[in-house]
Design a protein around this motif. Structure first.
Motif, PDB file in Angstrom:
ATOM      1  N   UNK A 182     -41.650   3.280  12.685  1.00 40.05           N
ATOM      2  CA  UNK A 182     -41.009   4.618  12.862  1.00 40.05           C
ATOM      3  C   UNK A 182     -42.372   5.239  13.743  1.00 40.05           C
ATOM      4  N   UNK A 183     -41.975   6.599  14.357  1.00 40.32           N
ATOM      5  CA  UNK A 183     -42.793   7.239  14.997  1.00 40.32           C
ATOM      6  C   UNK A 183     -43.764   7.968  14.050  1.00 40.32           C
ATOM      7  N   UNK A 184     -45.009   8.317  14.152  1.00 44.81           N
ATOM      8  CA  UNK A 184     -45.883   9.146  13.533  1.00 44.81           C
ATOM      9  C   UNK A 184     -45.150  10.303  12.957  1.00 44.81           C
ATOM     10  N   UNK A 185     -44.303  11.188  13.660  1.00 47.11           N
ATOM     11  CA  UNK A 185     -43.598  12.184  13.352  1.00 47.11           C
ATOM     12  C   UNK A 185     -42.411  12.057  12.264  1.00 47.11           C
ATOM     13  N   UNK A 186     -41.861  10.950  12.656  1.00 49.51           N
ATOM     14  CA  UNK A 186     -40.800  10.534  11.604  1.00 49.51           C
ATOM     15  C   UNK A 186     -41.164  10.041  10.165  1.00 49.51           C
ATOM     16  N   UNK A 187     -42.401   9.261  10.506  1.00 48.84           N
ATOM     17  CA  UNK A 187     -42.948   8.536   8.934  1.00 48.84           C
ATOM     18  C   UNK A 187     -43.338   9.933   8.294  1.00 48.84           C
ATOM     19  N   UNK A 188     -44.147  10.937   9.101  1.00 50.30           N
ATOM     20  CA  UNK A 188     -44.760  12.150   8.348  1.00 50.30           C
ATOM     21  C   UNK A 188     -43.542  13.068   7.738  1.00 50.30           C
ATOM     22  N   UNK A 189     -42.348  12.972   8.339  1.00 46.07           N
ATOM     23  CA  UNK A 189     -41.294  14.057   7.949  1.00 46.07           C
ATOM     24  C   UNK A 189     -40.678  13.218   6.707  1.00 46.07           C
ATOM     25  N   UNK A 190     -40.195  12.039   6.661  1.00 47.99           N
ATOM     26  CA  UNK A 190     -39.492  11.638   5.539  1.00 47.99           C
ATOM     27  C   UNK A 190     -39.887  10.085   5.447  1.00 47.99           C
ATOM     28  N   UNK A 191     -40.193   9.353   6.261  1.00 47.68           N
ATOM     29  CA  UNK A 191     -40.381   7.962   6.141  1.00 47.68           C
ATOM     30  C   UNK A 191     -41.513   7.517   4.997  1.00 47.68           C
ATOM     31  N   UNK A 192     -42.531   8.357   4.478  1.00 49.67           N
ATOM     32  CA  UNK A 192     -43.390   8.106   3.603  1.00 49.67           C
ATOM     33  C   UNK A 192     -42.705   8.011   2.186  1.00 49.67           C
ATOM     34  N   UNK A 193     -41.426   8.870   2.116  1.00 52.51           N
ATOM     35  CA  UNK A 193     -41.021   9.009   0.600  1.00 52.51           C
ATOM     36  C   UNK A 193     -40.225   7.379   0.247  1.00 52.51           C
ATOM     37  N   UNK A 194     -39.950   6.610   1.287  1.00 52.96           N
ATOM     38  CA  UNK A 194     -39.261   5.238   1.011  1.00 52.96           C
ATOM     39  C   UNK A 194     -39.988   4.688   0.013  1.00 52.96           C
ATOM     40  N   UNK A 195     -40.984   4.325   0.238  1.00 53.48           N
ATOM     41  CA  UNK A 195     -42.187   3.389  -0.693  1.00 53.48           C
ATOM     42  C   UNK A 195     -41.829   3.894  -2.201  1.00 53.48           C
ATOM     43  N   UNK A 196     -42.006   5.153  -2.455  1.00 55.21           N
ATOM     44  CA  UNK A 196     -42.105   5.680  -3.561  1.00 55.21           C
ATOM     45  C   UNK A 196     -40.756   5.574  -4.148  1.00 55.21           C
ATOM     46  N   UNK A 197     -39.552   5.762  -3.477  1.00 57.94           N
ATOM     47  CA  UNK A 197     -38.223   5.804  -4.175  1.00 57.94           C
ATOM     48  C   UNK A 197     -38.011   4.239  -4.541  1.00 57.94           C
ATOM     49  N   UNK A 198     -38.569   3.235  -3.589  1.00 62.37           N
ATOM     50  CA  UNK A 198     -38.458   1.932  -4.099  1.00 62.37           C
ATOM     51  C   UNK A 198     -38.794   1.529  -5.098  1.00 62.37           C
ATOM     52  N   UNK A 199     -39.829   2.155  -5.804  1.00 69.34           N
ATOM     53  CA  UNK A 199     -40.419   2.090  -7.116  1.00 69.34           C
ATOM     54  C   UNK A 199     -39.284   1.968  -8.228  1.00 69.34           C
ATOM     55  N   UNK A 200     -38.185   2.613  -7.817  1.00 67.56           N
ATOM     56  CA  UNK A 200     -37.218   2.677  -8.863  1.00 67.56           C
ATOM     57  C   UNK A 200     -36.275   1.293  -9.160  1.00 67.56           C
ATOM     58  N   UNK A 201     -36.174   0.477  -8.173  1.00 70.84           N
ATOM     59  CA  UNK A 201     -35.597  -0.441  -8.114  1.00 70.84           C
ATOM     60  C   UNK A 201     -36.540  -1.853  -8.816  1.00 70.84           C
ATOM     61  N   UNK A 202     -37.913  -1.694  -8.299  1.00 65.78           N
ATOM     62  CA  UNK A 202     -38.742  -2.488  -8.945  1.00 65.78           C
ATOM     63  C   UNK A 202     -39.050  -2.259 -10.280  1.00 65.78           C
ATOM     64  N   UNK A 203     -38.773  -1.190 -10.807  1.00 67.25           N
ATOM     65  CA  UNK A 203     -39.177  -1.057 -12.373  1.00 67.25           C
ATOM     66  C   UNK A 203     -38.175  -1.676 -12.928  1.00 67.25           C
TER      67      UNK A 203
END
Length: 483
Positions: A182-203
């Motif tokens: 991802x570009x820095x702009x995309x990562x800053x806009x919404x990409x950073x949320x993906x690892x946090x939401x992934x936690x639900x599946x891991x739990x």
């Protein structure tokens, strides 16, 4: 160093317990470290925007530290009920709390959307994370320590410790992958949320595994004995502070240099490389990925070595080495070479592993069964406040004030020396039978007795460790460790 592959095989029961603890701690540390990585790369811009990048990062790390403040409270609450109703139930609860808070972070609005409400919500969820993690460490290492015999406890109990680099590896890996595609702009806009939401599946995966393990046979035996005696005892945490406060101080000192060094080598490194050296964040993330992979593999090797030569000698290898490496570390990172930075991080984490690998068995062996969850949790989590919570903040402030890494190296070296002195005067605990109360319980003489002193509890030989494990295992239906 002893290779994990050369350690004697355990029966399927202890392997299942180890796997459940490792996976659970990996997920919980993934959640906790994800915040620290995001604080260095994202939260300073989205939740704490300021004109000065280092100031914004400093504020983000202050909320990062708030999670540590909640950990002793979590240690008290989880320790109390863990010593009263069992290790397993509390481990399940800690996983649900941690995963739920991390998942919710991925849904938070930013400062640009709701203003000051965004950092307040973020901080509240960070408190939940800290509370949950405060109860995780003690339970995860104890349920492993109490299932097996004494001969290989250092090796098996060190596997939950690998959950820390495992979680960091997972968190850093996901962020590095997203940053690469991802570009820095995309990562800053919404990409950073993906690892946090992934936690639900891991739990969900973690709960499925953690619910399948049996309760600690040592705890069940102690609980049955207390019920037969019908003696009303004070709350475990009260007993810890009245009778075992020296053991708590020893645990704090043992963790001090280990805790500070880890957060300087990981969280602060991201700030140093990106803000001070002006390198791409992928440089630090990829270096941490490689270093964490080596860290993950070598922690059990250090634990196995502690079964052969003792907890103290292995810990001292790490603490003395870190006191010296603190000055070489930043000199190598300043080269701006990816290969050199990676080597510096990997060597630092290897030394950290020497302190961290034996720690689970070392701290577990300091306390008796009826207060072990409370004592281990309090010693560990109080150290997290005075050490790990402040480490990134102090390091950033030193860099901000002096514009040089030298004061940070001095700080890191001094922390390692605190651990060196603590362990040098602590008693060796290797070989203790966890089902037998310490001979000095109540006298508070568990530390500062002499470097070569044998632990005051009855030494557990391979035979006695197996016998006690078999007896308690038969009572609980859990398989025993024949080692």
């Amino acid at each position: 160093m002893v290779s994990p592959a050369t350690a004697p095989k355990a029966p399927s029961g202890i392997r299942r317990i180890v796997a459940a603890s490792l996976i659970g701690t990996t997920i919980e540390w993934y959640d906790f470290f994800l915040y620290g990585t995001a604080a260095a790369l994202v939260f300073n811009k989205l939740f704490f925007p300021t004109a000065d990048p280092l100031t914004g990062t400093l504020i983000a790390f202050l909320t990062y530290a708030i999670g540590f403040l909640a950990r002793p409270l979590g240690g008290v609450v989880f320790g109390h009920f863990g010593d009263k109703v069992g290790r397993k139930k509390l481990l399940v609860l800690s996983l649900v709390m941690m995963g739920g808070a991390t998942f919710a972070m991925g849904l938070l609005p930013t400062h640009a959307s709701i203003g000051v409400g965004a950092p307040i919500l973020l901080t509240a969820l960070r408190l939940v994370q800290g509370f949950a993690l405060g109860g995780e460490w003690g339970g995860a290492v104890l349920i492993v320590s109490e299932h097996g015999g004494a001969e290989h406890r250092g090796f098996w109990a060190s596997w939950p410790q690998s959950g820390a680099p495992g979680g960091n590896l997972l968190a850093t890996g996901v962020l590095a992958l997203l940053a690469a595609v991802q570009s820095d702009a995309t990562f800053l806009a919404w990409g950073w949320r993906i690892p946090f939401l992934l936690s639900g599946l891991l739990v969900v995966v973690g709960l499925w595994i953690r619910l399948s393990v049996s309760e600690s046979p040592v705890f069940l035996a102690a609980q049955a004995e207390a019920k037969n005696l019908a003696v009303e005892e004070k709350a475990p945490v009260v007993q810890v502070f009245r009778k075992d406060w020296r053991q708590v101080l020893t645990a704090i000192g043992t963790r001090f240099g280990e805790n500070i060094s880890y957060y300087v080598l990981t969280s602060f490194l991201l700030v140093y490389v990106t803000t001070h050296l002006g390198l791409p964040k992928t440089t630090a993330l990829n270096a941490l990925l490689i270093g964490s992979a080596v860290h993950f593999v070598t922690i059990p090797a250090w634990g196995a070595l502690s079964d052969r030569i003792g907890r103290r000698p292995v810990t001292l290898i790490g603490s003395v080495g870190m006191a010296l490496w603190a000055f070489a570390f930043f000199a190598l990172v300043d080269s701006k070479s990816f290969a050199v930075i990676t080597a510096a991080v990997t060597a630092g984490l290897l030394l950290h592993g020497a302190m961290y690998g034996p720690q689970a068995a070392f701290v577990s062996e300091m306390f008796d069964t009826k207060v072990r969850y409370s004592g281990a949790s309090m010693g560990s989590q109080l150290a997290s406040i005075v050490a790990g919570a402040l480490a990134p903040i102090i390091a950033v402030e030193l860099l901000k004030d002096y514009g040089s890494s030298v004061p940070v190296s001095v700080y890191l070296s001094a922390a390692a020396l605190v651990t060196t002195l603590t362990v040098a005067f602590a008693r060796e605990t290797r070989g203790r039978d966890l089902s037998v109360p310490r001979a000095d319980a109540g006298a508070g003489a568990g530390t500062a007795v002499g470097a070569g002193s044998a632990y005051a509890g009855r030494p557990a030989t391979a035979a006695s460790g197996a016998a006690s494990g078999a007896a308690s295992g038969a009572a609980s239906g859990a398989p025993a460790d024949p080692a």
